[in-house]
Scaffold this motif. Structure first.
Motif, PDB file in Angstrom:
ATOM      1  N   ARG A  57       0.861  -1.179   0.000  1.00 16.21           N
ATOM      2  CA  ARG A  57       0.000   0.000   0.000  1.00 16.21           C
ATOM      3  C   ARG A  57       0.899   1.230   0.000  1.00 16.21           C
ATOM      4  N   HIS A  59       0.792   5.758  -0.474  1.00 10.40           N
ATOM      5  CA  HIS A  59       0.127   7.042  -0.666  1.00 10.40           C
ATOM      6  C   HIS A  59       1.200   7.956  -1.227  1.00 10.40           C
ATOM      7  N   GLU A 125      -2.543  13.835  -4.931  1.00 12.62           N
ATOM      8  CA  GLU A 125      -2.257  12.702  -4.059  1.00 12.62           C
ATOM      9  C   GLU A 125      -3.123  11.513  -4.456  1.00 12.62           C
ATOM     10  N   ASP A 127      -3.754   6.996  -3.816  1.00 10.67           N
ATOM     11  CA  ASP A 127      -3.506   5.758  -3.082  1.00 10.67           C
ATOM     12  C   ASP A 127      -3.294   4.638  -4.080  1.00 10.67           C
ATOM     13  N   THR A 145      -7.069  10.913  -4.124  1.00  9.99           N
ATOM     14  CA  THR A 145      -7.741  11.301  -2.883  1.00  9.99           C
ATOM     15  C   THR A 145      -8.630  12.528  -3.107  1.00  9.99           C
ATOM     16  N   SER A 181       3.660   7.450   2.322  1.00 11.96           N
ATOM     17  CA  SER A 181       3.484   6.230   3.105  1.00 11.96           C
ATOM     18  C   SER A 181       3.653   5.028   2.196  1.00 11.96           C
TER      19      SER A 181
END
Length: 188
Positions: A57, A59, A125, A127, A145, A181
């Motif tokens: 995962r 971001h 941004e 994900d 996002t 992240s």
């Protein structure tokens, strides 16, 4: 040609798809990454330690596309096995706000591109979820996002690596990629 693909990418921004499965990050497995790559050069972060892992995962956002006489700005999130790869590729041209988002698979030296790309903006941004099984079926899921962005509806595709991946990498050329992240772990 890339400019035409960018315009098509905006027009074809993905249809609504389901969310990725639940995710459980490895302990101490989350990190941040910043690839600031001089125009015409290449940067990479990778891990070969995928034992017990079946998902990633992230971001992230593309901060800048640089200008070079030979190379366009490009960023990849890839799974590899031997000489095969599957990846999501994000490319752009300096001075243009639109980035092309494509799923690619095939030989590492000449991957085939998804005929229906998505689009995102510089500094948008997003994900990213990547899930795979031991047979090498990898599902890539990417979504903005920002509910008003071209990639507000997720873009997803399942690609076949032909066996469990041995390497996960993030690479960049001629630009800046900020991964706020990044976590490896288990899905399902």
């Amino acid at each position: 040609m890339l400019q035409a693909a960018m315009m098509m990418a905006v027009a074809l921004a993905g249809a609504e798809v389901g969310a990725p499965p639940p995710f459980h990050a490895l302990p101490h497995g989350s990190q941040m990454l910043y690839l600031d790559t001089t125009p015409g050069h290449y940067s990479m972060w990778q891990t070969h330690d995928l034992d017990g892992v079946n998902a990633v995962r992230a971001h992230f956002r593309v901060r800048l596309i640089g200008q070079d006489k030979k190379w366009i700005g490009a960023f990849n999130f890839s799974l590899e096995r031997d000489d095969r790869l599957v990846r999501v590729s994000i490319t752009g041209i300096a001075g243009k706000p639109v980035l092309v988002v494509q799923m690619q698979d095939g030989k590492a030296s000449a991957p085939k591109e998804d005929p229906q790309p998505g689009a995102m903006w510089i500094d948008e941004e997003a994900d990213l979820a990547i899930d795979w099984d031991q047979s090498g079926h990898a599902t890539f899921w990417i979504k903005s996002t920002d509910p008003n962005a071209p990639l507000a509806q997720a873009l997803a595709m399942t690609l076949d690596l032909g066996g469990a991946p041995t390497t996960f990498s993030i690479s960049g050329s001629t630009g800046e990629l900020e991964v706020m992240s990044l976590a490896l772990g288990h899905s399902g």
